[in-house]
Design a protein around this motif. Structure first.
Motif, PDB file in Angstrom:
ATOM      1  N   THR A  46       0.812  -1.220   0.000  1.00 52.00           N
ATOM      2  CA  THR A  46       0.000   0.000   0.000  1.00 52.00           C
ATOM      3  C   THR A  46       0.849   1.276   0.000  1.00 52.00           C
ATOM      4  O   THR A  46       1.687   1.461   0.881  1.00 52.00           O
ATOM      5  N   GLY A  47       0.634   2.109  -0.984  1.00 49.54           N
ATOM      6  CA  GLY A  47       1.231   3.442  -0.983  1.00 49.54           C
ATOM      7  C   GLY A  47       2.696   3.518  -1.379  1.00 49.54           C
ATOM      8  O   GLY A  47       3.225   4.615  -1.556  1.00 49.54           O
ATOM      9  N   LEU A  48       3.350   2.371  -1.547  1.00 51.21           N
ATOM     10  CA  LEU A  48       4.799   2.420  -1.844  1.00 51.21           C
ATOM     11  C   LEU A  48       5.068   3.174  -3.149  1.00 51.21           C
ATOM     12  O   LEU A  48       5.907   4.082  -3.207  1.00 51.21           O
ATOM     13  N   LEU A  49       4.350   2.808  -4.188  1.00 51.61           N
ATOM     14  CA  LEU A  49       4.586   3.459  -5.487  1.00 51.61           C
ATOM     15  C   LEU A  49       4.110   4.903  -5.475  1.00 51.61           C
ATOM     16  O   LEU A  49       4.762   5.784  -6.044  1.00 51.61           O
ATOM     17  N   GLU A  50       2.968   5.147  -4.816  1.00 50.69           N
ATOM     18  CA  GLU A  50       2.434   6.512  -4.765  1.00 50.69           C
ATOM     19  C   GLU A  50       3.431   7.445  -4.070  1.00 50.69           C
ATOM     20  O   GLU A  50       3.708   8.551  -4.542  1.00 50.69           O
ATOM     21  N   ARG A  51       3.954   6.978  -2.926  1.00 57.52           N
ATOM     22  CA  ARG A  51       4.900   7.831  -2.190  1.00 57.52           C
ATOM     23  C   ARG A  51       6.203   7.999  -2.947  1.00 57.52           C
ATOM     24  O   ARG A  51       6.779   9.082  -2.997  1.00 57.52           O
ATOM     25  N   SER A  52       6.690   6.915  -3.554  1.00 57.68           N
ATOM     26  CA  SER A  52       7.990   6.989  -4.226  1.00 57.68           C
ATOM     27  C   SER A  52       7.927   7.785  -5.524  1.00 57.68           C
ATOM     28  O   SER A  52       8.855   8.526  -5.839  1.00 57.68           O
ATOM     29  N   ILE A  53       6.852   7.603  -6.274  1.00 64.97           N
ATOM     30  CA  ILE A  53       6.819   8.211  -7.613  1.00 64.97           C
ATOM     31  C   ILE A  53       6.095   9.564  -7.569  1.00 64.97           C
ATOM     32  O   ILE A  53       6.720  10.608  -7.796  1.00 64.97           O
ATOM     33  N   ILE A  54       4.806   9.554  -7.215  1.00 66.02           N
ATOM     34  CA  ILE A  54       4.085  10.844  -7.171  1.00 66.02           C
ATOM     35  C   ILE A  54       4.710  11.725  -6.096  1.00 66.02           C
ATOM     36  O   ILE A  54       5.073  12.880  -6.335  1.00 66.02           O
ATOM     37  N   GLY A  55       4.845  11.160  -4.888  1.00 70.86           N
ATOM     38  CA  GLY A  55       5.433  11.934  -3.786  1.00 70.86           C
ATOM     39  C   GLY A  55       6.869  12.325  -4.096  1.00 70.86           C
ATOM     40  O   GLY A  55       7.279  13.459  -3.876  1.00 70.86           O
ATOM     41  N   GLY A  56       7.636  11.375  -4.615  1.00 71.59           N
ATOM     42  CA  GLY A  56       9.041  11.642  -4.921  1.00 71.59           C
ATOM     43  C   GLY A  56       9.187  12.824  -5.868  1.00 71.59           C
ATOM     44  O   GLY A  56      10.022  13.713  -5.653  1.00 71.59           O
ATOM     45  N   ILE A  57       8.365  12.840  -6.900  1.00 76.52           N
ATOM     46  CA  ILE A  57       8.457  13.948  -7.868  1.00 76.52           C
ATOM     47  C   ILE A  57       7.993  15.257  -7.220  1.00 76.52           C
ATOM     48  O   ILE A  57       8.675  16.277  -7.285  1.00 76.52           O
ATOM     49  N   ARG A  58       6.859  15.212  -6.541  1.00 76.97           N
ATOM     50  CA  ARG A  58       6.344  16.451  -5.928  1.00 76.97           C
ATOM     51  C   ARG A  58       7.313  17.018  -4.902  1.00 76.97           C
ATOM     52  O   ARG A  58       7.602  18.221  -4.911  1.00 76.97           O
ATOM     53  N   TRP A  59       7.771  16.155  -3.988  1.00 77.11           N
ATOM     54  CA  TRP A  59       8.524  16.658  -2.835  1.00 77.11           C
ATOM     55  C   TRP A  59       9.979  16.942  -3.187  1.00 77.11           C
ATOM     56  O   TRP A  59      10.534  17.953  -2.793  1.00 77.11           O
ATOM     57  N   LYS A  60      10.605  16.031  -3.933  1.00 75.66           N
ATOM     58  CA  LYS A  60      12.035  16.213  -4.204  1.00 75.66           C
ATOM     59  C   LYS A  60      12.292  17.318  -5.219  1.00 75.66           C
ATOM     60  O   LYS A  60      13.376  17.887  -5.263  1.00 75.66           O
ATOM     61  N   LEU A  61      11.288  17.614  -6.048  1.00 71.58           N
ATOM     62  CA  LEU A  61      11.453  18.733  -6.975  1.00 71.58           C
ATOM     63  C   LEU A  61      10.722  19.978  -6.460  1.00 71.58           C
ATOM     64  O   LEU A  61      10.536  20.948  -7.191  1.00 71.58           O
ATOM     65  N   ASP A  62      10.323  19.919  -5.196  1.00 72.21           N
ATOM     66  CA  ASP A  62       9.759  21.079  -4.510  1.00 72.21           C
ATOM     67  C   ASP A  62       8.598  21.728  -5.279  1.00 72.21           C
ATOM     68  O   ASP A  62       8.516  22.950  -5.384  1.00 72.21           O
ATOM     69  N   MET A  63       7.707  20.893  -5.786  1.00 79.85           N
ATOM     70  CA  MET A  63       6.515  21.425  -6.477  1.00 79.85           C
ATOM     71  C   MET A  63       5.517  21.821  -5.395  1.00 79.85           C
ATOM     72  O   MET A  63       4.687  21.024  -4.974  1.00 79.85           O
ATOM     73  N   PHE A  64       5.623  23.036  -4.935  1.00 80.97           N
ATOM     74  CA  PHE A  64       4.970  23.388  -3.665  1.00 80.97           C
ATOM     75  C   PHE A  64       3.495  23.758  -3.773  1.00 80.97           C
ATOM     76  O   PHE A  64       2.826  23.913  -2.764  1.00 80.97           O
ATOM     77  N   ILE A  65       2.994  23.892  -4.992  1.00 86.06           N
ATOM     78  CA  ILE A  65       1.563  24.183  -5.158  1.00 86.06           C
ATOM     79  C   ILE A  65       0.881  23.005  -5.837  1.00 86.06           C
ATOM     80  O   ILE A  65       1.355  22.508  -6.850  1.00 86.06           O
ATOM     81  N   ASN A  66      -0.233  22.571  -5.275  1.00 85.06           N
ATOM     82  CA  ASN A  66      -1.090  21.642  -5.999  1.00 85.06           C
ATOM     83  C   ASN A  66      -2.338  22.423  -6.392  1.00 85.06           C
ATOM     84  O   ASN A  66      -3.168  22.754  -5.556  1.00 85.06           O
ATOM     85  N   LEU A  67      -2.407  22.724  -7.670  1.00 82.60           N
ATOM     86  CA  LEU A  67      -3.461  23.601  -8.177  1.00 82.60           C
ATOM     87  C   LEU A  67      -4.609  22.753  -8.715  1.00 82.60           C
ATOM     88  O   LEU A  67      -4.400  21.910  -9.598  1.00 82.60           O
ATOM     89  N   ARG A  68      -5.804  22.970  -8.173  1.00 80.09           N
ATOM     90  CA  ARG A  68      -6.940  22.144  -8.562  1.00 80.09           C
ATOM     91  C   ARG A  68      -8.156  22.996  -8.921  1.00 80.09           C
ATOM     92  O   ARG A  68      -8.934  23.390  -8.060  1.00 80.09           O
ATOM     93  N   PRO A  69      -8.314  23.288 -10.202  1.00 83.60           N
ATOM     94  CA  PRO A  69      -9.495  24.045 -10.636  1.00 83.60           C
ATOM     95  C   PRO A  69     -10.740  23.170 -10.534  1.00 83.60           C
ATOM     96  O   PRO A  69     -10.693  21.983 -10.862  1.00 83.60           O
ATOM     97  N   ILE A  70     -11.827  23.745 -10.069  1.00 82.20           N
ATOM     98  CA  ILE A  70     -13.084  23.006  -9.923  1.00 82.20           C
ATOM     99  C   ILE A  70     -14.160  23.796 -10.650  1.00 82.20           C
ATOM    100  O   ILE A  70     -14.635  24.811 -10.153  1.00 82.20           O
ATOM    101  N   LYS A  71     -14.482  23.335 -11.857  1.00 81.83           N
ATOM    102  CA  LYS A  71     -15.414  24.085 -12.702  1.00 81.83           C
ATOM    103  C   LYS A  71     -16.422  23.107 -13.285  1.00 81.83           C
ATOM    104  O   LYS A  71     -16.043  22.104 -13.887  1.00 81.83           O
ATOM    105  N   LEU A  72     -17.680  23.419 -13.079  1.00 82.04           N
ATOM    106  CA  LEU A  72     -18.772  22.570 -13.591  1.00 82.04           C
ATOM    107  C   LEU A  72     -19.243  23.111 -14.941  1.00 82.04           C
ATOM    108  O   LEU A  72     -19.466  24.309 -15.078  1.00 82.04           O
ATOM    109  N   TYR A  73     -19.391  22.222 -15.927  1.00 85.56           N
ATOM    110  CA  TYR A  73     -19.809  22.682 -17.252  1.00 85.56           C
ATOM    111  C   TYR A  73     -21.271  22.403 -17.571  1.00 85.56           C
ATOM    112  O   TYR A  73     -21.825  22.990 -18.490  1.00 85.56           O
ATOM    113  N   HIS A  74     -21.872  21.456 -16.859  1.00 88.02           N
ATOM    114  CA  HIS A  74     -23.276  21.133 -17.148  1.00 88.02           C
ATOM    115  C   HIS A  74     -23.952  20.697 -15.848  1.00 88.02           C
ATOM    116  O   HIS A  74     -23.420  19.828 -15.153  1.00 88.02           O
TER     117      HIS A  74
END
Ligand code: IPM
Ligand code: MN
Length: 351
Positions: free
Chosen positions: A82-110
């Motif tokens: 559980t979570g090994l790949l998520e932490r290593s890959i998604i987390g690894g990229i986000r944290w080690k490359l200091d991607m400090f904003i997670n931008l999430r637009p929430i827009k309804l079209y219909h």
């Protein structure tokens, strides 16, 4: 514009299928608008891990720093701890490359895509700025006496002035350029007193943005207001952990995981774009997954890369296809094949 170098991590489950479609849409848009780019593919996934015992080697980080952006499909597979790949890959990229904003637009079209009664596109149009490197995610955590009746576990909620301030500042900058100019701080400063750091930083930085209306909600109440009065939100800034949770509520009120996209951003440096949905392993290879969220992520990527024309082409195609009902269902039961979603978006973009 110089040639852009885009890393691609297709990942697990439906990842390769939805990324394949996003790359097809990217090619289409690039041809129409004159966008010059090259793709570098990376194999990180459960299959790669099971074959090689390698998640994502740290040696690749310096290579990533030479990229302009990364497009990620989805990571996660029940065959792996559980979570090994998520932490290593998604987390690894986000944290080690200091991607400090997670931008999430929430827009309804219909309105038909929104599970909320009597709410439509005018009510659901907001952007979440989720802090992306700190809080419970910084992995200052551990087990003691694991598996015994005396077991102790810890997971520290770490926030720094620097981390909070750059998230808050990014959010004010975003809010000041939107028509409503409203920014909501979401925290839990009543129960977790260390979150007073957010309260103070929000007020201090806010002094530099007199044109932005300030609002505040505790995270529990914010979840409630998102469902009851989503029209209250314009831009919101939120701690990493709380942001993870409330943006899933956001994804649902904008039409579900089939459409929700996000960017992991470090302004001026390599940043990563991905759909909010996971790898949905049971649909792997079936050709029924909806690629719209990944295509929307590719649109966010073009915007980040400064190719506004391409970003607008993707955004408009999604907006038109959804608001007109040409794409009326984003679920795996839509009756559309994965590639047919893209076909429709291309048709709409070309018309
Ligand atoms: C997300 C995901 C990730 C997170 C997981 C996969 C580590 O849920 O991007 O929201 O918790 O941030
Ligand atoms: Mn999440």
């Amino acid at each position: 514009m110089s040639r852009k170098k885009i890393g691609v991590v297709a990942g697990d489950g439906i990842g390769p299928e939805v990324v394949g479609e996003a790359l097809r849409m990217l090619r289409f848009v690039a041809e129409k608008t004159g966008f010059d780019y090259e793709i570098v593919e990376y194999p990180w996934s459960a299959d790669h891990y099971l074959q090689t015992q390698e998640t994502m080697p740290d040696s690749v980080l310096s290579e990533y720093r030479d990229l302009d952006a990364i497009l990620l499909g989805a990571i996660g597979d029940p065959r792996v701890e559980t979570g090994l790949l998520e932490r290593s890959i998604i987390g690894g990229i986000r944290w080690k490359l200091d991607m400090f904003i997670n931008l999430r637009p929430i827009k309804l079209y219909h309105a038909d895509m929104c599970p909320l009664k009597d709410k439509g596109p005018a009510d659901v149009d907001m952007v979440f700025v989720r802090e992306n490197t700190e809080s419970l995610y910084c992995q200052i955590a551990g087990f003691f006496k694991k598996g015994t009746p005396d077991e102790i576990t810890t997971q520290e909620m770490v926030n720094t002035r620097k981390g909070v301030e750059r998230a808050v500042r990014y959010a004010y900058e975003l809010a000041k350029d939107r028509p409503r100019k409203k920014l909501t701080l979401i925290d839990k400063a009543n129960a977790l007193r260390s979150q007073d750091l957010w309260t103070r930083t929000f007020a201090e930085v806010g002094g530099e943005y007199p044109q932005v209306e300030q609002d505040h909600a505790y995270i529990d109440a914010a979840c409630m207001w998102m469902v009851k009065n989503p029209e209250w939100f314009d831009v919101a800034v939120v701690d990493n952990m709380f942001g993870d949770i409330i943006t899933d509520v956001g994804a649902m009120i904008q039409g579900g995981l089939g459409v929700a996209a996000s960017g992991n951003i470090h302004p001026g440096q390599v940043s990563m774009f991905e759909p909010i949905h996971g790898s949905a392993p049971k649909y792997r290879g079936k050709g029924v997954a909806c690629p719209v969220a990944t295509i929307a992520a590719a649109g966010m990527m073009l915007e980040f890369l400064g190719h506004r024309e391409g970003a607008t082409m993707i955004d408009d195609a999604i907006a038109n296809a959804l608001s007109s009902g040409r794409i009326a269902d984003l679920s795996t039961r839509s009756g559309l094949k994965t590639s047919e979603f893209t076909d429709i978006l291309m048709e709409v973009a070309a018309s």
